[in-house]
Design an enzyme around this catalytic site. Structure first.
Site, PDB file in Angstrom:
ATOM      1  N   TRP A 184       0.778  -1.203   0.049  1.00  0.00           N
ATOM      2  CA  TRP A 184       0.056   0.030   0.032  1.00  0.00           C
ATOM      3  C   TRP A 184       0.972   1.016   0.014  1.00  0.00           C
ATOM      4  O   TRP A 184       1.965   1.284   0.720  1.00  0.00           O
ATOM      5  CB  TRP A 184      -1.041   0.092   1.208  1.00  0.00           C
ATOM      6  CG  TRP A 184      -1.694   1.406   1.183  1.00  0.00           C
ATOM      7  CD1 TRP A 184      -2.730   1.732   0.460  1.00  0.00           C
ATOM      8  CD2 TRP A 184      -1.194   2.476   2.037  1.00  0.00           C
ATOM      9  NE1 TRP A 184      -3.097   3.051   0.896  1.00  0.00           N
ATOM     10  CE2 TRP A 184      -2.249   3.553   1.843  1.00  0.00           C
ATOM     11  CE3 TRP A 184      -0.406   2.688   3.160  1.00  0.00           C
ATOM     12  CZ2 TRP A 184      -2.216   4.719   2.305  1.00  0.00           C
ATOM     13  CZ3 TRP A 184      -0.135   4.013   3.769  1.00  0.00           C
ATOM     14  CH2 TRP A 184      -1.287   4.981   3.466  1.00  0.00           C
ATOM     15  N   GLU A 225      -3.333  -2.859  -2.301  1.00  0.00           N
ATOM     16  CA  GLU A 225      -4.440  -2.311  -1.611  1.00  0.00           C
ATOM     17  C   GLU A 225      -4.765  -0.927  -2.338  1.00  0.00           C
ATOM     18  O   GLU A 225      -3.662  -0.082  -2.305  1.00  0.00           O
ATOM     19  CB  GLU A 225      -4.036  -2.396  -0.108  1.00  0.00           C
ATOM     20  CG  GLU A 225      -4.927  -1.656   0.707  1.00  0.00           C
ATOM     21  CD  GLU A 225      -4.558  -1.679   2.019  1.00  0.00           C
ATOM     22  OE1 GLU A 225      -3.426  -1.587   2.561  1.00  0.00           O
ATOM     23  OE2 GLU A 225      -5.485  -1.037   3.042  1.00  0.00           O
ATOM     24  N   LYS A 227      -7.207   2.490  -2.541  1.00  0.00           N
ATOM     25  CA  LYS A 227      -7.704   3.671  -1.640  1.00  0.00           C
ATOM     26  C   LYS A 227      -8.322   4.735  -2.410  1.00  0.00           C
ATOM     27  O   LYS A 227      -8.069   4.717  -3.482  1.00  0.00           O
ATOM     28  CB  LYS A 227      -6.525   3.943  -0.638  1.00  0.00           C
ATOM     29  CG  LYS A 227      -7.050   4.842   0.351  1.00  0.00           C
ATOM     30  CD  LYS A 227      -5.989   5.162   1.618  1.00  0.00           C
ATOM     31  CE  LYS A 227      -6.314   5.880   2.601  1.00  0.00           C
ATOM     32  NZ  LYS A 227      -5.330   5.911   3.866  1.00  0.00           N
ATOM     33  N   ASP A 258      -9.706  -3.008   1.489  1.00  0.00           N
ATOM     34  CA  ASP A 258      -9.603  -2.499   2.858  1.00  0.00           C
ATOM     35  C   ASP A 258     -11.027  -1.676   3.007  1.00  0.00           C
ATOM     36  O   ASP A 258     -11.565  -1.085   2.293  1.00  0.00           O
ATOM     37  CB  ASP A 258      -8.643  -1.456   3.197  1.00  0.00           C
ATOM     38  CG  ASP A 258      -8.626  -0.922   4.628  1.00  0.00           C
ATOM     39  OD1 ASP A 258      -9.937  -0.447   5.069  1.00  0.00           O
ATOM     40  OD2 ASP A 258      -7.789  -0.917   5.198  1.00  0.00           O
ATOM     41  N   HIS A 261     -11.804   1.848   2.610  1.00  0.00           N
ATOM     42  CA  HIS A 261     -11.198   2.555   1.417  1.00  0.00           C
ATOM     43  C   HIS A 261     -11.990   2.842   0.227  1.00  0.00           C
ATOM     44  O   HIS A 261     -11.804   2.994  -0.821  1.00  0.00           O
ATOM     45  CB  HIS A 261      -9.957   1.968   0.996  1.00  0.00           C
ATOM     46  CG  HIS A 261      -8.941   1.755   1.653  1.00  0.00           C
ATOM     47  ND1 HIS A 261      -7.481   1.314   1.661  1.00  0.00           N
ATOM     48  CD2 HIS A 261      -8.471   2.228   3.272  1.00  0.00           C
ATOM     49  CE1 HIS A 261      -6.597   1.568   2.407  1.00  0.00           C
ATOM     50  NE2 HIS A 261      -7.423   2.132   3.586  1.00  0.00           N
ATOM     51  N   HIS A 285      -8.551  -6.017   4.206  1.00  0.00           N
ATOM     52  CA  HIS A 285      -8.481  -5.323   5.413  1.00  0.00           C
ATOM     53  C   HIS A 285      -9.684  -5.074   6.050  1.00  0.00           C
ATOM     54  O   HIS A 285     -10.251  -4.477   5.501  1.00  0.00           O
ATOM     55  CB  HIS A 285      -7.466  -4.105   5.190  1.00  0.00           C
ATOM     56  CG  HIS A 285      -6.000  -4.317   5.042  1.00  0.00           C
ATOM     57  ND1 HIS A 285      -5.262  -3.330   5.094  1.00  0.00           N
ATOM     58  CD2 HIS A 285      -5.442  -5.434   5.372  1.00  0.00           C
ATOM     59  CE1 HIS A 285      -3.878  -3.712   4.924  1.00  0.00           C
ATOM     60  NE2 HIS A 285      -3.866  -4.910   5.248  1.00  0.00           N
ATOM     61  N   ASP A 293     -11.944   7.195   6.719  1.00  0.00           N
ATOM     62  CA  ASP A 293     -11.139   6.026   6.753  1.00  0.00           C
ATOM     63  C   ASP A 293     -10.326   5.878   8.480  1.00  0.00           C
ATOM     64  O   ASP A 293      -9.232   5.924   8.423  1.00  0.00           O
ATOM     65  CB  ASP A 293     -10.163   6.018   5.965  1.00  0.00           C
ATOM     66  CG  ASP A 293      -9.188   4.765   5.695  1.00  0.00           C
ATOM     67  OD1 ASP A 293      -9.610   3.633   6.448  1.00  0.00           O
ATOM     68  OD2 ASP A 293      -8.007   4.682   5.502  1.00  0.00           O
ATOM     69  N   ASP A 295     -10.334   3.919  10.787  1.00  0.00           N
ATOM     70  CA  ASP A 295      -9.934   2.907  11.273  1.00  0.00           C
ATOM     71  C   ASP A 295     -10.184   2.342  12.864  1.00  0.00           C
ATOM     72  O   ASP A 295      -9.291   2.239  13.567  1.00  0.00           O
ATOM     73  CB  ASP A 295      -8.279   2.798  11.289  1.00  0.00           C
ATOM     74  CG  ASP A 295      -7.738   2.658   9.876  1.00  0.00           C
ATOM     75  OD1 ASP A 295      -8.086   1.517   9.061  1.00  0.00           O
ATOM     76  OD2 ASP A 295      -7.337   3.638   9.218  1.00  0.00           O
ATOM     77  N   ASP A 325      -7.317  -4.492   9.990  1.00  0.00           N
ATOM     78  CA  ASP A 325      -6.491  -3.209   9.972  1.00  0.00           C
ATOM     79  C   ASP A 325      -7.303  -2.200  10.732  1.00  0.00           C
ATOM     80  O   ASP A 325      -8.049  -1.284  10.063  1.00  0.00           O
ATOM     81  CB  ASP A 325      -6.565  -2.771   8.525  1.00  0.00           C
ATOM     82  CG  ASP A 325      -5.499  -1.748   8.478  1.00  0.00           C
ATOM     83  OD1 ASP A 325      -4.892  -1.176   9.568  1.00  0.00           O
ATOM     84  OD2 ASP A 325      -5.387  -0.804   7.205  1.00  0.00           O
TER      85      ASP A 325
HETATM   86  C1  RNT Z   1      -3.894   2.739   5.074  1.00  0.00           C
HETATM   87  C2  RNT Z   1      -3.968   1.476   4.699  1.00  0.00           C
HETATM   88  C3  RNT Z   1      -2.900   0.473   5.269  1.00  0.00           C
HETATM   89  C4  RNT Z   1      -2.220   0.796   6.611  1.00  0.00           C
HETATM   90  C5  RNT Z   1      -1.358  -0.158   6.931  1.00  0.00           C
HETATM   91  C6  RNT Z   1      -0.777   0.250   8.302  1.00  0.00           C
HETATM   92  O1  RNT Z   1      -4.894   3.517   4.597  1.00  0.00           O
HETATM   93  O2  RNT Z   1      -5.231   0.925   5.155  1.00  0.00           O
HETATM   94  O3  RNT Z   1      -2.942  -0.939   4.967  1.00  0.00           O
HETATM   95  O4  RNT Z   1      -3.248   0.998   7.329  1.00  0.00           O
HETATM   96  O5  RNT Z   1      -0.569  -0.789   6.147  1.00  0.00           O
HETATM   97 ZN    ZN Z   2      -5.426  -1.175   5.224  1.00  0.00          ZN
END
Ligand code: RNT
Ligand code: ZN
Length: 418
Positions: A184, A225, A227, A258, A261, A285, A293, A295, A325
């Site tokens: 990523w 990955e 986004k 993810d 994302h 993720h 985003d 998390d 994640d």
């Molecule tokens: C960032 C991505 C990525 C990170 C990690 C730490 O938006 O989601 O995967 O969160 O690699």
């Molecule tokens: Zn991620």
């Protein structure tokens, strides 16, 4: 009534619908969740010249007790893993290398820097996954890496990614199960770009160099990955969903989705079936976006349940690599890992305890009334009794009693970290 007795009663209710509960528990036990190490230290890592977290991601909060070195992080993971049923994997980032106090730049990391992680994983029967860390570094300060207009910077990150794939291969060989090495990058622009193609061309070229060398899939699998945006990259992201989906399909690497994302009403649960028709494997993720985003720690939300249903109903437990994640620094980090991972497993169990075959038939018969009614009634079936029993037979705390363990650990260990 004992947990076992409650389980037996619950089982009878599910059996009326032809659901084999014992089989579900056997299947569940085989599922490995890739638990992200970075919840334990707010993605700080342990590099000698540690830099602030960058790349448009942020861990907010200042809950005390974060891990300050790899031993502490492994100790915290040990605690969390002792509260989670099943045998899983731990997901590492390049910044968790152990270099004996010596400065080793990202393009020079080697398998040996992960030797302690491997010994620990072997001792605990865990698998390991890996990620190059393409942020929190002076060569990523302007938010551009593999798509940078400057070739020297691109080359630096290409070398880092190649080194990371070699580490992935090593981890896979050592642990006898493939390592997923996920790439990523934060690359994007805060404001409206005047050239959208150029950066994507450069990223494509960088990736082709990174993935040129084939590595045996027995040891290492690669994923990319995508986004939609990041902080400071609100207007344009080089590695968008379309970019990576096409790249992955043409270059035999996995797409990693993810759940934070995508646009706010766009859900990953709906994408799984579409992706699986064209790919042998995909990666996830699992995160929880709140307005952005963010998390947050994953909860047993409708979308988490829907995601799990798609994996179970499509018989894709060995096709979807489930990684977590999230990184919440405002709550006890061991608790975040524990509840997040337990929720992921619970969501899978929930999906296994649905009359999936019947529901599919009802849809094909266009009997949408019964389909909806049955789905709703199953929401209050005694899944909790099955979950409690699963925890008990796997020797982990039942219900919220895991929280006492975390509190004890906080008192004895985390609170002493100043
Ligand atoms: C960032 C991505 C990525 C990170 C990690 C730490 O938006 O989601 O995967 O969160 O690699
Ligand atoms: Zn991620």
């Amino acid at each position: 009534m004992s947990i076992k007795e409650k389980y037996e009663l619950a089982k009878k209710e599910y059996e009326k619908w032809g659901i084999d509960v014992d089989k579900a528990l056997e299947d569940l036990k085989k599922v490995k969740i890739s638990i992200h190490c970075w919840q334990g230290d707010d993605i700080a890592g342990f590099e000698v010249n540690q830099k602030e977290l960058s790349g448009g991601i942020a861990a907010t909060g200042n809950y005390p007790g974060k891990a300050r070195n790899a031993e502490e992080l492994r100790k915290d993971l040990d605690k969390a893993l002792s509260l989670i049923p099943g045998k899983h994997k731990v997901n590492l980032h390049a910044i968790y290398a152990e270099t004996d106090g010596k400065f080793v730049d990202r393009d020079e990391i080697k398998p040996e820097h992960f030797g302690n992680w491997v010994s620990w994983a072997k001792k605990n029967g865990l698998g390991l996954d890996f990620n190059p860390t393409i942020f929190s570094h002076e060569k990523a300060d302007d938010g551009l890496t593999l798509s940078h207009p400057n070739k020297e910077i691109r080359d630096f990150w290409i070398r880092h990614c190649i080194a990371s794939r070699k580490i992935g291969e090593y981890l896979g060989k050592e642990l006898g199960q493939p390592c997923l090495t996920n790439l990523w990058i934060p690359d994007g622009y805060k404001d409206i770009p005047s050239d959208r193609l150029g950066p994507r061309q450069r990223l494509k070229d960088s990736l082709e160099q990174i993935f040129k060398e084939k590595i045996d899939k027995k040891y290492n699998l690669d994923s990319v990955e995508s986004k939609v945006f990041g902080i400071g990259a609100e207007s344009y992201t080089v590695g968008s969903s379309e970019f990576y989906m096409n790249f992955a399909a043409k270059n035999d690497v996995l797409c990693l989705m993810d759940t934070g994302h995508y646009h706010p009403t766009e859900v990953v649960s709906d994408k799984i079936s579409a992706m699986l028709l064209f790919s042998d494997k995909i990666a996830l993720h699992v995160s929880r976006p709140v307005r952005w985003d963010s998390d947050h720690t994953i909860i047993l939300s409708d979308e988490l349940k829907e995601l799990a249903k798609e994996i179970v109903r499509n018989d894709a437990l060995d096709k979807v690599i489930i990684g977590l994640d999230f990184f919440d620094a405002s709550i006890n980090r061991v608790a975040a890992w524990t509840m997040g991972t337990r929720n992921m497993i619970k969501a899978l169990l929930n999906a296994m305890l649905l009359p999936n075959k019947k529901l599919k038939e009802l849809q094909d018969e266009e009997n949408y009334t019964d389909r909806l009614a049955l789905m709703e009634e199953f929401k209050t079936y005694p899944m909790g009794a099955v979950w409690d029993y699963y925890c008990e037979i796997n020797n982990v705390p039942v219900k919220e009693s895991w929280l006492d363990e975390v509190k004890k650990y906080e008192k004895e260990e985390l609170s002493k970290r100043k």
